[in-house]
Design a protein around this motif. Structure first.
Motif, short mmCIF file in Angstrom:
data_model
loop_
_atom_site.label_atom_id
_atom_site.label_comp_id
_atom_site.label_asym_id
_atom_site.label_seq_id
_atom_site.Cartn_x
_atom_site.Cartn_y
_atom_site.Cartn_z
N ASP A 1 5.39 2.16 -10.33
CA ASP A 1 3.98 2.01 -9.43
C ASP A 1 2.82 1.30 -10.19
O ASP A 1 2.46 2.07 -10.97
CB ASP A 1 3.64 2.49 -8.46
N CYS B 1 -1.70 4.08 -12.57
CA CYS B 1 0.09 3.98 -12.71
C CYS B 1 0.89 5.12 -12.41
O CYS B 1 0.29 5.71 -12.98
CB CYS B 1 0.96 3.03 -13.48
N GLN B 2 2.02 5.00 -11.35
CA GLN B 2 2.36 5.91 -11.58
C GLN B 2 4.02 5.96 -11.72
O GLN B 2 4.24 4.65 -11.41
CB GLN B 2 2.76 6.83 -10.19
N TRP C 1 0.55 -1.06 0.46
CA TRP C 1 0.21 -0.21 -0.13
C TRP C 1 1.14 1.12 0.13
O TRP C 1 1.78 0.83 0.60
CB TRP C 1 -0.68 0.26 1.19
N VAL D 1 -0.25 -1.05 -4.75
CA VAL D 1 0.47 -1.46 -5.98
C VAL D 1 1.51 -2.75 -5.90
O VAL D 1 1.87 -2.76 -5.18
CB VAL D 1 1.10 0.23 -6.32
N ALA E 1 -0.43 0.04 -10.10
CA ALA E 1 -2.79 -0.07 -9.11
C ALA E 1 -3.56 -0.73 -9.31
O ALA E 1 -4.15 -0.64 -10.88
CB ALA E 1 -3.20 1.16 -8.33
N PHE F 1 -3.95 3.21 -2.91
CA PHE F 1 -3.24 3.12 -3.74
C PHE F 1 -2.59 1.56 -3.48
O PHE F 1 -1.40 1.59 -2.70
CB PHE F 1 -1.74 4.22 -4.82
N GLY G 1 -6.31 8.31 -0.59
CA GLY G 1 -4.64 8.15 -0.92
C GLY G 1 -3.43 9.16 -0.85
O GLY G 1 -3.20 8.44 0.64
N VAL H 1 -8.44 10.38 -10.50
CA VAL H 1 -7.04 10.42 -9.73
C VAL H 1 -7.61 11.92 -9.24
O VAL H 1 -7.68 12.22 -10.29
CB VAL H 1 -6.15 10.46 -10.23
N THR I 1 1.36 10.30 -13.75
CA THR I 1 -0.05 9.11 -13.50
C THR I 1 -0.93 9.09 -14.40
O THR I 1 -1.51 10.49 -15.24
CB THR I 1 -0.64 9.76 -12.45
N HIS J 1 -8.12 9.46 -3.81
CA HIS J 1 -8.23 9.81 -5.22
C HIS J 1 -9.93 10.71 -5.29
O HIS J 1 -9.90 11.10 -4.36
CB HIS J 1 -9.95 8.43 -4.59
#
Length: 358
Positions: free
Chosen positions: A99, A180-181, A72, A79, A101, A77, A114, A134, A127, A166
């Motif tokens: 990362d 994803c980031q 987490w 991930v 998710a 997230f 978040g 997001v 992102t 979120h």
């Protein structure tokens, strides 16, 4: 309690003794009104050569990384740390961290989900929202909401403080969340530039056709079903210019392969580090057709200028990250990525003294 990797969890810096200044209170802008479907059509892109790319050499797999365990980040997230122990290494340059998710159902809630305020310096965060929404807010006044297919491209550069949650609407309605980031390095000459923010809507991301290796396979493919969303990339390579402005030559492609058991060729410049991530479905990669499973990663050799992909499941979706390596030292700690340990220490001092994020 789960172990926390200080390089991978920017939220740990919320525990620093000096509280960051409040972010701008401007209401979040919902940038994704009139959003088109992420893969609307490839028909608008120049057709290009739909057969075998004559004179091109395939990139081959250097290594396959299996999906690592999830953890987490904040409370919103969940991930996969896709790069795992390869994060922040030169072998992936200019990419630093990834990362992902995977799709997860969230119930409605009044609790914000978040990561709260935290700083960054020396790189960019990207992102991509696939499902859900997001909400981003930062210390230079940007506050936006992105939804399916949209992208936030934030250049932290000399320093920014931001938060990621979120969206309020998604938090109250619940639903499936997937995003994803990515962290992308900046060369030394741009690490202390002013921060910048690019909100990129799905409808503004150009779509290029995905070309089959054998021209004869065109007869069994439906137009537009196999395509590339060019988030970043040059027009000379893809026939369309990627939506994002970048500081170094970078490719970020969101690839959809509707047809299974057909080989496709994706152009990638010679000498660029190339990373293939399977978001959904499964693929084989390279002329040797080595398999890569869901949430798996293929790291490719620098040589070659074509990536050969074949889906072993229909409607497979793949992210391709590539770029010209930045031949500079990488000093990474927490939310800062610089070239030297001394620069990291200075970043910590600037944040503690309230000098970051202006």
């Amino acid at each position: 309690a789960e172990a926390k990797d200080t390089r991978r969890h920017p939220s740990m810096f919320a525990a620093l003794s000096r509280r960051p200044p409040p972010l701008a209170a401007r209401p979040a802008q919902r940038v994704s009104r009139a959003r088109s479907a992420p893969f609307a059509s490839a028909a608008s892109a120049p057709p290009g050569d739909s057969g075998t790319m004559a004179g091109k050499k395939c990139k081959e797999i250097r290594e396959i990384l299996k999906a690592p365990p999830r953890h987490w980040v904040g409370n919103g997230f969940h991930v996969f740390p896709v790069f795992h122990n390869r994060a922040f290494t030169k072998e992936l340059s200019p990419w630093l961290m990834f990362d992902y998710a995977a799709p997860k159902e969230f119930s409605p809630s009044y609790e914000r989900r978040g990561v709260g305020q935290h700083p960054h310096r020396g790189f960019e965060t990207i992102t991509i929202a696939f499902n859900g929404e997001v909400e981003h807010g930062d210390s230079v006044g940007n506050r936006e909401v992105i939804g399916p297919g949209d992208v936030q491209w934030m250049t932290a550069a000399r320093g920014i403080i931001h938060e990621e949650f979120h969206s309020t609407d998604f938090q109250q309605t619940g639903g499936v969340f997937e995003m994803c980031q990515l962290w992308l390095n900046l060369p030394a000459k741009h690490k202390m530039d002013p921060p910048k923010y690019q909100p990129i809507l799905a409808k503004d991301i150009p779509i290029a056709p995905l070309a089959p290796t054998r021209e004869a396979d065109n007869e069994k493919l439906k137009a537009g079903e196999n395509s590339i969303r060019v988030i970043a990339g040059d027009e000379a390579t893809y026939g369309v210019k990627g939506a994002a402005t970048t500081h170094t030559p970078v490719e970020l492609l969101d690839i959809r392969i509707a047809a299974n058991d057909v080989s496709f060729d994706v152009p990638v410049p010679e000498g660029h580090n190339t990373i293939v991530f399977v978001r959904r479905g499964a693929i084989t990669v390279g002329e040797e057709a080595k398999p890569v499973n869901p949430q798996g990663v293929a790291l490719m050799h620098l040589k070659g200028d074509v990536l050969r992909l074949s889906a072993t499941e229909a409607n497979t979706e793949v992210l391709l990250l590539a770029g010209e390596p930045i031949d500079e030292p990488i000093a990474a700690r927490g939310p800062f990525v610089m070239n030297t340990h001394e620069e990291i220490m200075q970043a910590n001092k600037d944040f503690m003294n309230g000098l970051m994020g202006r």
